[in-house]
Design a protein around this motif. Structure first.
Motif, mmCIF file in Angstrom:
data_model
loop_
_atom_site.group_PDB
_atom_site.id
_atom_site.type_symbol
_atom_site.label_atom_id
_atom_site.label_comp_id
_atom_site.label_asym_id
_atom_site.label_seq_id
_atom_site.Cartn_x
_atom_site.Cartn_y
_atom_site.Cartn_z
ATOM 1 N N GLY A 53 1.390 -1.042 0.388
ATOM 2 C CA GLY A 53 0.230 0.047 0.367
ATOM 3 C C GLY A 53 0.608 1.317 -0.107
ATOM 4 N N GLY A 54 2.044 1.397 0.914
ATOM 5 C CA GLY A 54 2.333 2.661 0.327
ATOM 6 C C GLY A 54 3.197 2.490 -0.585
ATOM 7 N N SER A 55 3.883 1.130 -0.776
ATOM 8 C CA SER A 55 4.879 1.148 -1.843
ATOM 9 C C SER A 55 3.502 1.801 -3.098
ATOM 10 C CB SER A 55 5.465 0.239 -2.483
ATOM 11 O OG SER A 55 6.313 0.369 -3.515
ATOM 12 N N THR A 56 2.532 1.881 -3.665
ATOM 13 C CA THR A 56 1.789 1.880 -4.298
ATOM 14 C C THR A 56 1.724 3.986 -4.065
ATOM 15 O OG1 THR A 56 0.502 0.666 -3.843
ATOM 16 C CG2 THR A 56 -0.046 2.234 -5.090
ATOM 17 N N LEU A 57 1.136 4.431 -3.482
ATOM 18 C CA LEU A 57 1.718 5.855 -3.369
ATOM 19 C C LEU A 57 3.227 6.463 -3.760
ATOM 20 C CD1 LEU A 57 0.475 8.387 -2.195
ATOM 21 C CD2 LEU A 57 0.982 8.535 0.181
ATOM 22 N N TYR A 58 4.200 5.258 -2.972
ATOM 23 C CA TYR A 58 5.449 6.282 -3.161
ATOM 24 C C TYR A 58 5.949 6.394 -4.467
ATOM 25 C CZ TYR A 58 10.557 5.575 -3.068
ATOM 26 O OH TYR A 58 11.872 6.182 -3.078
ATOM 27 N N ARG A 59 5.652 4.756 -5.158
ATOM 28 C CA ARG A 59 5.581 4.931 -6.617
ATOM 29 C C ARG A 59 4.814 5.816 -7.398
ATOM 30 N NH1 ARG A 59 10.517 2.824 -6.509
ATOM 31 N NH2 ARG A 59 10.336 0.984 -5.311
ATOM 32 N N THR A 60 3.813 6.289 -7.646
ATOM 33 C CA THR A 60 2.922 7.406 -8.080
ATOM 34 C C THR A 60 3.438 8.362 -8.145
ATOM 35 O OG1 THR A 60 1.254 5.312 -7.555
ATOM 36 C CG2 THR A 60 0.534 7.862 -8.426
ATOM 37 N N GLY A 61 3.856 8.515 -7.259
ATOM 38 C CA GLY A 61 4.952 10.016 -7.175
ATOM 39 C C GLY A 61 6.036 9.974 -7.753
ATOM 40 N N ASP A 62 6.917 8.923 -7.281
ATOM 41 C CA ASP A 62 7.983 8.627 -8.609
ATOM 42 C C ASP A 62 7.964 8.761 -9.920
ATOM 43 O OD1 ASP A 62 10.615 8.184 -8.250
ATOM 44 O OD2 ASP A 62 10.510 6.231 -9.688
ATOM 45 N N TRP A 63 6.751 7.711 -10.416
ATOM 46 C CA TRP A 63 6.631 7.975 -11.892
ATOM 47 C C TRP A 63 5.440 9.885 -12.250
ATOM 48 C CZ3 TRP A 63 7.282 5.935 -16.352
ATOM 49 C CH2 TRP A 63 7.566 4.736 -16.070
ATOM 50 N N MET A 64 5.208 10.546 -10.899
ATOM 51 C CA MET A 64 5.372 11.816 -11.445
ATOM 52 C C MET A 64 6.071 12.498 -11.346
ATOM 53 S SD MET A 64 1.310 12.555 -9.384
ATOM 54 C CE MET A 64 1.495 13.875 -9.607
ATOM 55 N N ASP A 65 6.986 12.200 -11.044
ATOM 56 C CA ASP A 65 8.816 12.783 -11.131
ATOM 57 C C ASP A 65 9.194 12.814 -12.527
ATOM 58 O OD1 ASP A 65 11.534 12.723 -10.570
ATOM 59 O OD2 ASP A 65 11.095 13.829 -9.084
ATOM 60 N N PHE A 66 8.594 11.370 -12.624
ATOM 61 C CA PHE A 66 9.600 11.162 -13.791
ATOM 62 C C PHE A 66 9.687 11.617 -15.105
ATOM 63 C CE2 PHE A 66 10.124 8.150 -17.676
ATOM 64 C CZ PHE A 66 11.242 8.296 -17.909
ATOM 65 N N VAL A 67 7.648 12.299 -15.070
ATOM 66 C CA VAL A 67 7.273 12.530 -16.363
ATOM 67 C C VAL A 67 8.256 14.302 -16.292
ATOM 68 C CG1 VAL A 67 5.413 13.276 -17.837
ATOM 69 C CG2 VAL A 67 5.625 11.431 -16.700
ATOM 70 N N ALA A 68 8.183 14.838 -15.214
ATOM 71 C CA ALA A 68 8.330 16.372 -15.286
ATOM 72 C C ALA A 68 9.507 16.552 -15.485
ATOM 73 C CB ALA A 68 7.838 16.326 -13.305
ATOM 74 N N ILE A 69 10.851 15.816 -14.311
ATOM 75 C CA ILE A 69 11.612 15.579 -14.873
ATOM 76 C C ILE A 69 12.279 15.273 -16.400
ATOM 77 C CG2 ILE A 69 14.167 14.607 -14.768
ATOM 78 C CD1 ILE A 69 13.414 15.970 -12.505
#
Length: 408
Positions: free
Chosen positions: A22-38
């Motif tokens: 559950g925690g990993s789902t939230l964390y990885r979602t933020g990480d992919w948002m970061d990936f697109v922005a970068i």
């Protein structure tokens, strides 16, 4: 290539594992948002495929430098605490990147911050793969790996779609603040979970007495003695150099080949994630695959063909279908490869062997840089077709050399 279903193998029955996922789902979602922005900021700031490839070189090259030492540490020390330290370092540098974007800093500082954060990310991945089997029973390990992949791909659907919409109306620094918040949430989750007492093998404690250098030599000796492990490592060259850089280069392909902006980029990444998620969920149900070597080879061939189909897409619908297939076949390879590798190694060597296996991701930035250079010199379409055909050709070549893969 039969597949057997056994519900007792499902890791999702484990409460501690559900908290972690559950925690990993939230964390990885933020990480992919970061990936697109970068990647979008890199394309706009640098203005070329070469600079985009350079950014991803800084993002993934630390894998070669840090992965094996991180795996050695994971075999010697508390894996949970190591993961917390790595995520805390990543959190601090994510905040630094958000401030750089807000202040419109120099490009060299942008690259330096990306590279520094990637050091912590490179530490996190092998430690997570070493910790994951310790959160579940032995018969649930394959399912746990597949569930972890499912989370990565669910986040790849949600994160890029949300980021693509946000980038049309908000500053990219806002997305990085969101990623920082999700990282903090994951740190709290990892603090709460506890590995199963029975998951540790008695022999692992003795490794604490060894030096890191001796531990690395032991891992390399094990690889030299295991033909199956060698074949799995060799097979990874094709997709990592010619296949998986497509996510890093997708902003270029979306803009130059299809003529679309951030909204369609987010949609394409989400569609890719949907294909990957479908594959991961299917494998997470406790399914035991026979002939994994054949699964790996055929999935790579399908992956390469899908990439070629995307490059030749006459319309967005065709491109989306090709990206769905690429996500499906690419994830089939990735998950089955990790499961096969985890089944080959003992727990006392798990951190080191998996860190070596995960070093294959270090080929991705080299592939991205190569594709970026080809795009600038020979055209974007030529570079894209090179990705798909290169993936297929090298897979066939490795299979001809290591025929035991087909019998694995």
């Amino acid at each position: 290539m039969n597949v057997l279903l056994n519900p007792s193998r499902s890791a999702f029955r484990n409460g501690m594992f559900r908290v972690f996922i559950g925690g990993s789902t939230l964390y990885r979602t933020g990480d992919w948002m970061d990936f697109v922005a970068i990647n979008w900021i890199a394309l706009q700031a640098g203005g070329s495929g070469t600079f985009l490839g350079l950014v991803n070189l800084c993002r993934l090259l630390p894998i070669f430098l840090v992965s094996l030492p991180a795996g050695t540490l994971a075999d010697r020390y508390d894996r949970r605490m190591l993961l917390i330290y790595a995520q805390a370092g990543s959190l601090v540098l994510t905040l630094g990147l958000s401030l750089w974007m807000a202040m419109d800093g120099p490009l060299w500082l942008f690259l330096a911050l990306i590279a520094a954060r990637s050091v912590f990310s490179a530490m996190e991945t092998p430690v997570t793969h070493a910790l994951l089997p310790n959160l579940v029973r032995e018969q649930e390990r394959g399912s746990a790996i597949a569930w972890n992949s499912a989370v990565l791909n669910l986040s790849r659907i949600i994160g890029p779609a949300v980021a693509g919409v946000m980038l049309t109306t908000m500053a990219p620094s806002i997305i990085l603040w969101i990623n920082a918040a999700s990282t903090l949430a994951m740190i709290l989750v990892v603090t709460a979970v506890k590995p199963l007492p029975s998951a540790e093998e008695p022999g692992r404690a003795a490794i604490v007495q060894d030096s890191g250098q001796h531990g690395a030599r032991e891992a390399w000796r094990y690889i030299r003695s295991e033909s199956a492990v060698q074949s799995l490592l060799l097979l990874a060259v094709a997709p990592m150099v010619f296949g998986f850089p497509y996510t890093s280069m997708l902003p270029l392909f979306t803009q130059e080949l299809l003529g679309f902006g951030t909204d369609k980029l987010g949609q394409l990444l989400s569609v890719t994630g949907a294909g990957s998620l479908l594959c991961s969920l299917w494998l997470s149900l406790g399914r035991e695959a026979r002939w994994p070597g054949r699964w790996l080879v055929l999935s790579l061939l399908g992956f390469g063909v899908s990439l070629c189909g995307f490059m030749a897409a006459p319309a967005f619908g065709w491109a989306a279908a090709a990206m769905f297939a690429a996500g499906l076949f690419g994830q089939a390879y990735r998950t089955m490869s990790r499961i096969a590798m985890q089944q080959q190694v003992p727990d006392r060597l798990r951190g080191r062997i998996m860190s070596i296996a995960l070093m294959d991701r270090g080929f991705i930035p080299l592939g991205a840089l190569l594709i970026g250079l080809v795009a600038d010199m020979a055209g974007v379409l030529t570079a894209g077709l090179l990705m798909g055909t290169g993936c297929v050709a090298i897979t066939v070549g490795v299979l001809a050399w290591r025929r035991e893969l087909w019998r694995m």
